[in-house]
Design a protein around this motif. Structure first.
Motif, PDB file in Angstrom:
ATOM      1  N   PHE A 106       7.190   7.692   8.077  1.00 47.95           N
ATOM      2  CA  PHE A 106       7.659   8.021   6.731  1.00 47.95           C
ATOM      3  C   PHE A 106       8.556   6.879   6.246  1.00 47.95           C
ATOM      4  O   PHE A 106       9.679   6.701   6.739  1.00 47.95           O
ATOM      5  N   LEU A 107       8.045   6.112   5.275  1.00 51.11           N
ATOM      6  CA  LEU A 107       8.700   4.885   4.839  1.00 51.11           C
ATOM      7  C   LEU A 107       9.453   5.064   3.526  1.00 51.11           C
ATOM      8  O   LEU A 107       9.032   5.823   2.652  1.00 51.11           O
ATOM      9  N   VAL A 108      10.545   4.331   3.399  1.00 46.10           N
ATOM     10  CA  VAL A 108      11.340   4.290   2.170  1.00 46.10           C
ATOM     11  C   VAL A 108      10.771   3.177   1.287  1.00 46.10           C
ATOM     12  O   VAL A 108      10.622   2.037   1.739  1.00 46.10           O
ATOM     13  N   GLY A 109      10.469   3.491   0.032  1.00 46.38           N
ATOM     14  CA  GLY A 109       9.773   2.558  -0.835  1.00 46.38           C
ATOM     15  C   GLY A 109      10.444   1.206  -0.978  1.00 46.38           C
ATOM     16  O   GLY A 109       9.800   0.157  -0.839  1.00 46.38           O
ATOM     17  N   GLU A 110      11.737   1.172  -1.254  1.00 47.64           N
ATOM     18  CA  GLU A 110      12.410  -0.100  -1.476  1.00 47.64           C
ATOM     19  C   GLU A 110      12.476  -0.923  -0.193  1.00 47.64           C
ATOM     20  O   GLU A 110      12.426  -2.160  -0.242  1.00 47.64           O
ATOM     21  N   ARG A 111      12.545  -0.276   0.963  1.00 52.60           N
ATOM     22  CA  ARG A 111      12.539  -1.009   2.225  1.00 52.60           C
ATOM     23  C   ARG A 111      11.142  -1.550   2.511  1.00 52.60           C
ATOM     24  O   ARG A 111      10.992  -2.660   3.043  1.00 52.60           O
ATOM     25  N   ALA A 124      -2.229  -1.791  10.462  1.00 54.03           N
ATOM     26  CA  ALA A 124      -3.176  -2.546  11.282  1.00 54.03           C
ATOM     27  C   ALA A 124      -3.246  -2.024  12.710  1.00 54.03           C
ATOM     28  O   ALA A 124      -4.291  -2.141  13.369  1.00 54.03           O
ATOM     29  N   ARG A 125      -2.158  -1.449  13.180  1.00 52.03           N
ATOM     30  CA  ARG A 125      -2.145  -0.926  14.555  1.00 52.03           C
ATOM     31  C   ARG A 125      -2.618   0.524  14.638  1.00 52.03           C
ATOM     32  O   ARG A 125      -2.493   1.171  15.684  1.00 52.03           O
ATOM     33  N   GLY A 126      -3.144   1.051  13.534  1.00 48.14           N
ATOM     34  CA  GLY A 126      -3.791   2.367  13.576  1.00 48.14           C
ATOM     35  C   GLY A 126      -2.906   3.547  13.278  1.00 48.14           C
ATOM     36  O   GLY A 126      -3.287   4.697  13.526  1.00 48.14           O
ATOM     37  N   HIS A 127      -1.710   3.313  12.734  1.00 46.57           N
ATOM     38  CA  HIS A 127      -0.807   4.391  12.389  1.00 46.57           C
ATOM     39  C   HIS A 127      -0.970   4.762  10.911  1.00 46.57           C
ATOM     40  O   HIS A 127      -1.699   4.103  10.167  1.00 46.57           O
ATOM     41  N   GLU A 128      -0.284   5.797  10.486  1.00 41.60           N
ATOM     42  CA  GLU A 128      -0.349   6.250   9.100  1.00 41.60           C
ATOM     43  C   GLU A 128       1.036   6.163   8.476  1.00 41.60           C
ATOM     44  O   GLU A 128       2.058   6.249   9.181  1.00 41.60           O
ATOM     45  N   ILE A 129       1.082   5.991   7.161  1.00 38.32           N
ATOM     46  CA  ILE A 129       2.362   5.951   6.468  1.00 38.32           C
ATOM     47  C   ILE A 129       2.509   7.176   5.579  1.00 38.32           C
ATOM     48  O   ILE A 129       1.530   7.717   5.064  1.00 38.32           O
ATOM     49  N   GLY A 130       3.759   7.601   5.399  1.00 35.46           N
ATOM     50  CA  GLY A 130       4.078   8.729   4.534  1.00 35.46           C
ATOM     51  C   GLY A 130       5.178   8.351   3.563  1.00 35.46           C
ATOM     52  O   GLY A 130       5.875   7.345   3.731  1.00 35.46           O
ATOM     53  N   ARG A 151      11.198  10.075 -10.157  1.00 37.18           N
ATOM     54  CA  ARG A 151      11.315   8.638  -9.907  1.00 37.18           C
ATOM     55  C   ARG A 151      11.319   8.334  -8.412  1.00 37.18           C
ATOM     56  O   ARG A 151      10.714   7.358  -7.963  1.00 37.18           O
ATOM     57  N   GLU A 152      12.012   9.157  -7.655  1.00 33.39           N
ATOM     58  CA  GLU A 152      12.113   8.914  -6.217  1.00 33.39           C
ATOM     59  C   GLU A 152      10.764   9.085  -5.516  1.00 33.39           C
ATOM     60  O   GLU A 152      10.353   8.241  -4.711  1.00 33.39           O
ATOM     61  N   ILE A 153      10.068  10.180  -5.815  1.00 34.54           N
ATOM     62  CA  ILE A 153       8.816  10.463  -5.101  1.00 34.54           C
ATOM     63  C   ILE A 153       7.666   9.634  -5.659  1.00 34.54           C
ATOM     64  O   ILE A 153       6.918   8.994  -4.909  1.00 34.54           O
ATOM     65  N   ALA A 154       7.513   9.625  -6.991  1.00 38.17           N
ATOM     66  CA  ALA A 154       6.426   8.857  -7.606  1.00 38.17           C
ATOM     67  C   ALA A 154       6.637   7.364  -7.402  1.00 38.17           C
ATOM     68  O   ALA A 154       5.669   6.617  -7.204  1.00 38.17           O
ATOM     69  N   GLY A 155       7.907   6.911  -7.463  1.00 38.30           N
ATOM     70  CA  GLY A 155       8.176   5.492  -7.255  1.00 38.30           C
ATOM     71  C   GLY A 155       7.767   5.031  -5.875  1.00 38.30           C
ATOM     72  O   GLY A 155       7.160   3.956  -5.709  1.00 38.30           O
ATOM     73  N   LEU A 160       4.066   2.264  -2.042  1.00 35.57           N
ATOM     74  CA  LEU A 160       3.261   2.270  -0.822  1.00 35.57           C
ATOM     75  C   LEU A 160       1.769   2.163  -1.124  1.00 35.57           C
ATOM     76  O   LEU A 160       1.022   1.534  -0.367  1.00 35.57           O
ATOM     77  N   SER A 161       1.325   2.749  -2.228  1.00 28.44           N
ATOM     78  CA  SER A 161      -0.095   2.655  -2.601  1.00 28.44           C
ATOM     79  C   SER A 161      -0.464   1.214  -2.937  1.00 28.44           C
ATOM     80  O   SER A 161      -1.572   0.756  -2.632  1.00 28.44           O
ATOM     81  N   ALA A 162       0.463   0.481  -3.569  1.00 28.75           N
ATOM     82  CA  ALA A 162       0.216  -0.926  -3.897  1.00 28.75           C
ATOM     83  C   ALA A 162       0.160  -1.780  -2.638  1.00 28.75           C
ATOM     84  O   ALA A 162      -0.615  -2.749  -2.560  1.00 28.75           O
ATOM     85  N   LEU A 163       0.974  -1.441  -1.651  1.00 29.79           N
ATOM     86  CA  LEU A 163       0.996  -2.215  -0.408  1.00 29.79           C
ATOM     87  C   LEU A 163      -0.197  -1.905   0.485  1.00 29.79           C
ATOM     88  O   LEU A 163      -0.578  -2.737   1.314  1.00 29.79           O
ATOM     89  N   CYS A 164      -0.761  -0.712   0.331  1.00 28.95           N
ATOM     90  CA  CYS A 164      -1.892  -0.287   1.178  1.00 28.95           C
ATOM     91  C   CYS A 164      -3.019   0.233   0.289  1.00 28.95           C
ATOM     92  O   CYS A 164      -3.252   1.455   0.228  1.00 28.95           O
ATOM     93  N   PRO A 165      -3.696  -0.631  -0.442  1.00 25.22           N
ATOM     94  CA  PRO A 165      -4.757  -0.195  -1.363  1.00 25.22           C
ATOM     95  C   PRO A 165      -5.818   0.640  -0.642  1.00 25.22           C
ATOM     96  O   PRO A 165      -6.274   0.291   0.444  1.00 25.22           O
TER      97      PRO A 165
END
Length: 275
Positions: A106-111, A124-130, A151-155, A160-165
């Protein structure tokens, strides 16, 4: 994010706010008419309900959530919050590789935006992001009004969607597990399922590794959702011990199945279904 979707979500959220505040005029009317005891009782009931529904992480009073996997699946899910972290993420990934474990980060968007290479390495190592919000306002998230909550959830979802198309997050976890009247609603509109946990060691506040991992061990069984964190002084050590514990348990430790649907109070798993 589609403006129409945002407008619809906020309308529904403010309607919930209005319904939540509906008892206030009744309390005022009772007090004005000399019925102070009844006013106080109603106020206490409403306040208690709001606080329990908001601050008790696994309370589903204000919306559905995933708290466990079905025991029959023989699977345990390791979830790792608050990353990516420039020192911990790669070390934790090496630990998971060594034990043959896949996890949900579970990742923080700004980080994530600051360390896109680590997000790519996780995938790349086969894990999933939330989704774990854009800025992780842990102490105030529970009191955020709909616009800021959006803003917090949609942002974070956009980041994350942009980083992982093509592989956007499927799950959302509120900071510290605290959520309010609008959290599950906004997450659902964004196509996210809110996920909590069933086994944690409070590694966000404790630093005694045996105490942390001992708490997790006592709650570890088929269907458990385990929570640990990055960014703590003992993050890597806790991850190493927990990974060894999961490996020794003989339980399958993989990313969430293709489809996780809400049941009455637990999860229904359907493998092979469309996400």
């Amino acid at each position: 994010m589609n403006p129409a979707v945002r407008a619809c979500a906020l309308r529904r959220a403010y309607l919930r706010m209005a319904l939540g505040l509906a008892p206030v005029p009744v309390v005022v009317w009772l007090g004005w008419n000399g019925r102070g005891a009844e006013a106080l009782a109603l106020f206490a009931l409403v306040l208690t309900t709001m606080m329990v529904g908001t601050l008790v992480p696994r309370c589903a009073l204000f919306g559905r959530m995933i708290k466990t996997l079905p025991e029959a699946g023989g699977q345990v899910l390791l979830t790792i919050d608050d990353g990516p972290h420039p020192e911990h993420t790669s070390a934790i990934l090496d630990i998971l590789d060594r034990h043959g474990i896949k996890a949900l980060f579970f990742l923080v968007g700004e980080r994530a935006a600051q360390h896109p290479d680590l997000v790519q390495e996780i995938m790349a190592r086969g894990h999933e992001i939330g989704n774990h919000t854009q800025t992780h306002p842990a102490t105030t998230f529970w009191m955020l009004r709909p616009v800021r909550l959006w803003r917090e959830i949609a942002g974070c979802q956009e980041t994350l969607s942009a980083l992982c198309p093509g592989r956007p997050p499927r799950f959302f976890r509120p900071p510290a597990g605290h959520h309010n009247l609008f959290t599950a609603l906004i997450a659902e509109v964004l196509g996210l399922k809110m996920m909590l946990w069933s086994a944690r060691g409070f590694d966000g506040v404790l630093q005694e590794v045996p105490a942390i991992t001992g708490r997790i061990s006592r709650r570890l069984k088929a269907g458990a959702i385990v929570l640990i964190h990055e960014g703590t002084p003992v993050a890597v050590e806790v991850a190493d011990v927990v990974a060894g514990m999961l490996k020794a348990s003989g339980l399958k430790c993989d990313t969430p199945p293709t489809s996780l649907a809400f049941g009455d109070d637990e999860v229904i798993v359907e493998r092979g279904a469309a996400p």
